[in-house]
Write a protein that holds these residues in place. Structure first.
Motif, PDB file in Angstrom:
ATOM      1  N   PRO A 179       0.810  -1.221   0.000  1.00 21.60           N
ATOM      2  CA  PRO A 179       0.000   0.000   0.000  1.00 21.60           C
ATOM      3  C   PRO A 179       0.845   1.274   0.000  1.00 21.60           C
ATOM      4  CG  PRO A 179      -0.719  -1.481   1.748  1.00 21.60           C
ATOM      5  CD  PRO A 179       0.526  -2.062   1.161  1.00 21.60           C
ATOM      6  N   PHE A 180       1.983   1.242   0.683  1.00 20.84           N
ATOM      7  CA  PHE A 180       2.853   2.419   0.711  1.00 20.84           C
ATOM      8  C   PHE A 180       3.464   2.685  -0.661  1.00 20.84           C
ATOM      9  CE2 PHE A 180       3.032   0.920   5.163  1.00 20.84           C
ATOM     10  CZ  PHE A 180       2.427   2.023   5.751  1.00 20.84           C
ATOM     11  N   ILE A 181       3.905   1.626  -1.323  1.00 24.84           N
ATOM     12  CA  ILE A 181       4.505   1.790  -2.653  1.00 24.84           C
ATOM     13  C   ILE A 181       3.477   2.325  -3.646  1.00 24.84           C
ATOM     14  CG2 ILE A 181       5.468   0.509  -4.617  1.00 24.84           C
ATOM     15  CD1 ILE A 181       6.941  -1.232  -2.538  1.00 24.84           C
ATOM     16  N   PHE A 182       2.245   1.801  -3.583  1.00 20.77           N
ATOM     17  CA  PHE A 182       1.220   2.267  -4.512  1.00 20.77           C
ATOM     18  C   PHE A 182       0.763   3.692  -4.213  1.00 20.77           C
ATOM     19  CE2 PHE A 182       0.478  -2.325  -5.363  1.00 20.77           C
ATOM     20  CZ  PHE A 182       0.744  -2.270  -6.717  1.00 20.77           C
ATOM     21  N   SER A 183       0.803   4.086  -2.953  1.00 20.79           N
ATOM     22  CA  SER A 183       0.330   5.437  -2.635  1.00 20.79           C
ATOM     23  C   SER A 183       1.424   6.494  -2.744  1.00 20.79           C
ATOM     24  CB  SER A 183      -0.315   5.465  -1.248  1.00 20.79           C
ATOM     25  OG  SER A 183       0.556   4.961  -0.282  1.00 20.79           O
ATOM     26  N   LEU A 184       2.683   6.096  -2.911  1.00 18.84           N
ATOM     27  CA  LEU A 184       3.756   7.080  -3.054  1.00 18.84           C
ATOM     28  C   LEU A 184       3.671   7.864  -4.351  1.00 18.84           C
ATOM     29  CD1 LEU A 184       6.955   5.430  -1.575  1.00 18.84           C
ATOM     30  CD2 LEU A 184       5.695   7.397  -0.720  1.00 18.84           C
ATOM     31  N   ARG A 185       2.893   7.396  -5.302  1.00  8.82           N
ATOM     32  CA  ARG A 185       2.777   8.140  -6.545  1.00  8.82           C
ATOM     33  C   ARG A 185       1.778   9.285  -6.423  1.00  8.82           C
ATOM     34  NH1 ARG A 185      -1.507   5.532  -9.608  1.00  8.82           N
ATOM     35  NH2 ARG A 185      -2.184   3.802  -8.347  1.00  8.82           N
ATOM     36  N   LYS A 186       1.063   9.369  -5.327  1.00 12.71           N
ATOM     37  CA  LYS A 186       0.134  10.462  -5.103  1.00 12.71           C
ATOM     38  C   LYS A 186       0.874  11.615  -4.416  1.00 12.71           C
ATOM     39  CE  LYS A 186      -3.969   7.547  -4.606  1.00 12.71           C
ATOM     40  NZ  LYS A 186      -3.868   7.026  -5.872  1.00 12.71           N
ATOM     41  N   GLN A 187       0.698  12.810  -4.910  1.00 20.60           N
ATOM     42  CA  GLN A 187       1.413  13.969  -4.390  1.00 20.60           C
ATOM     43  C   GLN A 187       1.072  14.219  -2.924  1.00 20.60           C
ATOM     44  OE1 GLN A 187       3.818  15.526  -6.089  1.00 20.60           O
ATOM     45  NE2 GLN A 187       4.269  16.631  -4.214  1.00 20.60           N
ATOM     46  N   LEU A 188      -0.180  14.023  -2.525  1.00 25.34           N
ATOM     47  CA  LEU A 188      -0.582  14.230  -1.139  1.00 25.34           C
ATOM     48  C   LEU A 188       0.191  13.294  -0.207  1.00 25.34           C
ATOM     49  CD1 LEU A 188      -2.534  15.735   0.746  1.00 25.34           C
ATOM     50  CD2 LEU A 188      -4.197  13.923   0.324  1.00 25.34           C
ATOM     51  N   MET A 189       0.366  12.059  -0.619  1.00 28.78           N
ATOM     52  CA  MET A 189       1.114  11.095   0.190  1.00 28.78           C
ATOM     53  C   MET A 189       2.589  11.486   0.280  1.00 28.78           C
ATOM     54  SD  MET A 189       0.855   8.419   1.974  1.00 28.78           S
ATOM     55  CE  MET A 189       1.779   7.061   2.615  1.00 28.78           C
ATOM     56  N   LYS A 190       3.146  11.957  -0.824  1.00 31.36           N
ATOM     57  CA  LYS A 190       4.542  12.400  -0.808  1.00 31.36           C
ATOM     58  C   LYS A 190       4.728  13.568   0.147  1.00 31.36           C
ATOM     59  CE  LYS A 190       5.557  11.088  -5.586  1.00 31.36           C
ATOM     60  NZ  LYS A 190       5.846  11.601  -6.926  1.00 31.36           N
ATOM     61  N   ASP A 191       3.805  14.540   0.106  1.00 27.90           N
ATOM     62  CA  ASP A 191       3.887  15.697   0.998  1.00 27.90           C
ATOM     63  C   ASP A 191       3.756  15.279   2.461  1.00 27.90           C
ATOM     64  OD1 ASP A 191       4.157  17.264  -1.254  1.00 27.90           O
ATOM     65  OD2 ASP A 191       2.035  17.886  -1.280  1.00 27.90           O
ATOM     66  N   ALA A 192       2.835  14.358   2.750  1.00 26.40           N
ATOM     67  CA  ALA A 192       2.654  13.875   4.120  1.00 26.40           C
ATOM     68  C   ALA A 192       3.895  13.141   4.613  1.00 26.40           C
ATOM     69  CB  ALA A 192       1.434  12.966   4.191  1.00 26.40           C
ATOM     70  N   LEU A 193       4.510  12.351   3.736  1.00 29.82           N
ATOM     71  CA  LEU A 193       5.720  11.619   4.108  1.00 29.82           C
ATOM     72  C   LEU A 193       6.874  12.579   4.375  1.00 29.82           C
ATOM     73  CD1 LEU A 193       6.917   8.807   4.513  1.00 29.82           C
ATOM     74  CD2 LEU A 193       7.518   8.790   2.104  1.00 29.82           C
ATOM     75  N   LYS A 194       7.021  13.616   3.548  1.00 28.78           N
ATOM     76  CA  LYS A 194       8.063  14.625   3.775  1.00 28.78           C
ATOM     77  C   LYS A 194       7.841  15.336   5.103  1.00 28.78           C
ATOM     78  CE  LYS A 194       9.031  15.624  -1.070  1.00 28.78           C
ATOM     79  NZ  LYS A 194       8.839  16.592  -2.163  1.00 28.78           N
TER      80      LYS A 194
END
Length: 180
Positions: free
Chosen positions: A153-168
């Motif tokens: 699920p993490f790998i598939f959701s990393l392509r979403k910009q919102l997920m990238k921003d939350a992870l940063k």
């Protein structure tokens, strides 16, 4: 419709039938073997090659048959998956829009990452006729049965910009918390 019913049915029934037959053959082979009193396997689950090693008779033929069946199933499904990826890449490259190609390739890269994790660990775990390194196989089994599904699920959701921003944001907060 992307695929008609005949190939779709073949793609559905073929792997199910192959998996069922391989399981039946293995079960019949192992059920006929005599086992000693040591009924504990040093592993996370009842792996086929480790179960065979519990028998006190000569197991080379059963190990060879099991290895060959596992190899055929693993390499057959890997080949089918690789062909599917090649057809997909060929189709994607024909798209006229660069933004469409980029978006679809980002999705395919997530699928490809999960496939590499799954097939890679299986090939290393079952790609040897006899598994002598139990701790090595336990680590690979953990990768295949826990880490890959957990990371999916993490790998598939990393392509979403919102997920990238939350992870940063989480990394920044984590870094600030532990640098004090």
């Amino acid at each position: 419709m992307l695929i008609n019913s005949q190939p779709g049915l073949q793609l559905l029934v073929g792997p199910w039938t192959a998996g069922f037959l391989a399981t039946v053959v293995f079960t019949v082979l192992v059920a006929r073997m005599p086992f000693c009193n040591a009924n504990r396997i040093d592993h996370f689950f009842c792996d086929s090659m480790l179960l065979i090693k519990l028998s006190y008779v000569e197991t080379q033929i059963v190990e060879l048959i099991t290895f060959m069946a596992l190899s055929i199933i693993l390499l057959g499904s890997l080949g089918t998956t690789a062909m599917s990826y090649l057809y997909n890449i060929n189709t994607i490259l024909r798209l006229p829009s660069a933004s469409s190609r980029h978006k679809i390739f980002s999705t395919c890269s997530s699928h490809f990452t999960i496939a590499i994790l799954g097939y890679g660990s299986c090939i290393f775990m079952y790609g040897q006729p006899s598994s002598h390194h139990i701790s090595y196989n336990k680590a690979l089994a953990l990768l295949n049965t826990v880490v890959t599904p957990l990371m999916s699920p993490f790998i598939f959701s990393l392509r979403k910009q919102l997920m990238k921003d939350a992870l940063k944001g989480a990394v920044i907060i984590f870094g600030q918390h532990f640098s004090i």
